[in-house]
Every structure is written in C-alpha cells, then in structure tokens.
Scaffold this active site. Sequence first.
Site, mmCIF file in Angstrom:
data_model
loop_
_atom_site.group_PDB
_atom_site.id
_atom_site.type_symbol
_atom_site.label_atom_id
_atom_site.label_comp_id
_atom_site.label_asym_id
_atom_site.label_seq_id
_atom_site.Cartn_x
_atom_site.Cartn_y
_atom_site.Cartn_z
ATOM 1 C CB SER A 1 -76.671 -72.421 -9.117
ATOM 2 O OG SER A 1 -75.417 -73.086 -9.132
ATOM 3 N NE ARG B 1 -77.860 -64.940 -4.026
ATOM 4 C CZ ARG B 1 -77.235 -64.474 -2.946
ATOM 5 N NH1 ARG B 1 -76.257 -63.590 -3.081
ATOM 6 N NH2 ARG B 1 -77.573 -64.879 -1.748
ATOM 7 C CB THR C 1 -75.827 -78.095 -5.437
ATOM 8 O OG1 THR C 1 -76.021 -76.948 -6.269
ATOM 9 C CG2 THR C 1 -77.180 -78.667 -5.054
ATOM 10 C CB CYS D 1 -82.162 -54.691 -6.147
ATOM 11 S SG CYS D 1 -81.028 -55.660 -5.137
#
Length: 548
Positions: A53, A302, A338, A517
């Site tokens: 993140s 992500r 978060t 991946c």
Amino acid sequence: MRESMEFDVVIVGAGPAGLSTACRLMQQAQENEQELTVCVVEKGSEVGAHILSGAVVETRALDELFPDWKEKGAPLNTAVTEDEVYLLKDPKQGTKVPNAFVPKTMHNQGNYIVSLGNLCRWLAEQAEELGVEVFPGFAASEVLFNEDGSVKGIATGDMGVTAEGEQGPNYMPGMELHAKYTIFSEGCRGHLGKQLISQFSLYKGSDAQHYGLGIKELWDIPAEQHKPGLVVHGSGWPLDKETSGGFFLYHTDNNQVVVGLIIDLNYKNPHLSPFDEFQRLKHHPVLSRHLKGGKRVSYGARAITKGGYNSLPKMTFPGGLLLGCDAGTLNFSKIKGTHTAMKSGMLAAEALFEALSNGDEGGKELERFNELFKDSWLYDELYRSRNFGPAMHKFGQLAGGAFNYIDQNWFGGRIPVTLHDNHPDHAQLAPADHYEPIKYPKPDGELSFDKLSSVFLSNTNHEEDQPCHLKLADADIPLKQNLKLFAEPAQRYCPAGVYEIVEDEAGQRFQINGQNCLHCKTCDIKDPAQNITWVTPEGMGGPNYPNM
C-alpha cells in the site's frame, strides 16, 4: 483424508482487517476472563510479505484498538509535515493546486507515512501476545460448508502437487480448519471472497464494484533531497482524458521515498500498459526531482477495491463475515483503506464476541454486525464519500474534481444526490482498432525500468512444479477472441509480464508465466471475457515485500 482442527474463529488473511479482528476479539476475551481460540492463516511466507500500500495512515482505528501504540513501538515513525497536489499538463509542465481548492478528504495533517507491511507485522506480534495463533505460509484454498449451507471453515491448499496434478515426492495434504465463524479478509478481489459473493448473492442491490491497479516503488535517495513527511499527490499526464487515476510520492524515514501510480481499471484503450505509464510518469519534473541520484530498491503492484459505499456487498452470511478490502471498505476520497479495514475488523470482533459469549455455536448470520456497522463512524465516513468515484467516472478529472470539492468542502459529503456507476470495469475496453498503439519510450535504467528487472526486486518466487494458479475457463478465448478484438490486453495490463503471445514454428500461443505473478489480481478483474480466475498457489509463493 485431511486432518482437521477446531477453533472458535478462523481468520483468512493477516492484513489490517483480519489482524484487527483477532486483536480486538482477544482483548475482549481477556477483559471478560473468557477463553477463545482464534487463528489467522496467511498465504505469504511471513506476515507482511504480500502487503502493499502507499501508505499514508489515519490513526483513528489504531487509536481505538491500541491507545498506547506509541509506547508499544508501532512502526509509525514519520508524521506528515506537508501536502502537495499537482495537475500535470504534459511531460514537462505541472500546476500545483492551492491547498484551499483540494477536497478536505485529501488533507493529511495528523496522519503518518508508513510501510503497511511493517504495521501488519507489528499487529501480528500484538495478536500473538494476546493468544492468537498466526500461521503464515498456509494458503486458504477452499471454503468448507455445513450441511445446511452455512460456512464451516476453510481448507488450506495441498503442498507438493506437481504441474500435472499428481502427488509429488514432497506431497503434504492441506488441513481443514473448522470454526464457529470464519472471517474472510483476503484483500482486494479475494479468491474465496469472490466465491462467497457469488454463492450468497452478496452484491444484490449494490452498484457494480470498481477497482484500480496500484504500482509502487521504494527508492533510496540522497540525504540532501530527503524531506521526511512530505506527501505529494497528483493526476493528469501521462493518462489521457478517458483514463482516470493519480500518482503518489511520499518521503518516509531512512532517506527513502515511495512513489506509485494508481490507474482505474475502467480504462478503455486496450493498448494502454499501466506499468509503462508509471515508468514514463517518473520522468516528469514534478516527480524526477525527488528521485534523481537515487536507487530503486523494491517494486510491487496490487489491485485496489475502490467502489466505496455504493458498491459494498452484504458483509454477513451464515457462518462468516467479509471484511476490509475483501468487501471494499476503502475510502477512495481519502485514498486510504487501512483505518477503514481495521475498523471493520474491530466491529466484527464486537459482534463475534457478543455471540460467542452468549453460547452461540456458530453457523448463523451475524446481523448484529450490520447494526454495529450502521452506527459506526466507518459507515458515516463511507456514506459521505459515496459520490467521489462515480463523479470522476461520469464527469472526468476536472468536472468530477469540482463536484467532489463542492460535495466534500461545502456539504461535508451530504450533498442531496447520489451518483451511480453500474458499468463493470472489465466491460469498458473498446476494440483495439479504435485506437493507435501506444509507443512507450525505452527505459533508461535510471528512472524507468523494464518489467522483468522490476519483478526481480519484488522477490517473487513460486515452486515451479505445481499447477498453474491462473485458470482459463476457455483456453481458446485469448487467441480467438481477445487477440482479435482487443490485441490481447493481458500482455499489457499485467504489471509483471505473466501473459505473452508467443510465436514460433507451431504458430501463435498464449503463454502464462505464473512464476512472475505478484498476486495483484488485475487479470481476474480486467480480462474482458472474465475468462481468467486467480486461485491460490502453494503457500509461501508470490512476492516477498520487505518494507512495502
């Protein structure tokens, strides 16, 4: 025959939502002198290995969960000192937006720049101290059901299965983990969460869910360029008017900078490559002045669940709950998920403890969670941000930004209208012949790089002799349909070079390089035929992010 273990609560995923659920559950058990058995399974090699993140964290939920987090050594070391927001016009020019014209939700005073992976590692330590069993390296691969259709628990994946699907020399069957209640907090587009959403029709009455792809790098920079606490956001170039998204650049501690780009996955041009858009973005003077002379030390990607309030599924079902980014609790108007994920876990823990302490044997639908959710600041915050994403999608960056400024700054998110966007992201691609192919500049090896060297920095590893975890419903679709209509966009939307069209003496074939991946889930989301399903590989496979 698989062995089984019994718990009061099983939690899938050691992210902010799952770990907050575990911690708050055990806090209540200790406060009330009750015994509870709680376990967390995590597919990464360690807690935090798959966590990626930005991240700027609002501490509201953490303050509630651990009021003494500073004394306990939580890794929040860099307070935000300055906010900057830019609109990039072209490869050279950018305009700094006056602070007064930035939506209030994007102001970061009082927040902290953190490594979310390190925060999760710390939360796992707190959970273990409270008596939670944390099992990293075990991928939850299957939902188990009771005879009445309620969730019974999960099974972890078998280890040592060969690529042909046979038991290899190191074969070890998975374990069944049975629980009164099972919590699914796998992050965006969770493999099991996706199944549960379908099984229990959890999206009934909700808008289509929406997603973005976040690509991030961590850089060491010269000390004289380092400005700890500086937060930079922006939008515009290199994205065109049909493609929404934005960049972030944060000065964290230890002379490091994190930089990234989020591209909304409703983009239309099948020739677009999010990875290459990010690489050329870094050459813009607004970003390059922070990076020049530095060294890139990590890379990752992500997907982000960003539909918000309008796209929330029902989060309860018989025997379990869907939490955090698995459900979509991220507040995209703040670019933060978060604190919202943590709060969803804490609310779940309250509902769970109330039920279990009253002798509940499990398998029911925890309606109490829905009551707690609707009475919480989490619900209020998501509701007041419900128009942010739809406004950008409907009106574009400038008009949508103006709408959001008025909604957030003048009305506090309570403007008397609710916008909707019910167009699924995967259905937005236009035919390839509607656009000219994009000629991306070659990477210079200083600010921009290629995919393979980037994947190397993610420390990604998978056991090679195992079944491919990227499943095609129809193996003919990539060449016969996607290649003809969309120039097979998987070659470009994947930020890790997993998918290739290979030509040899036998002709063309669609190749899947599963070892590359990053578990970002973009293929599962963006494939226009919805032909690709991401399933869990062996536990411990995937990236190993050290400080992301």
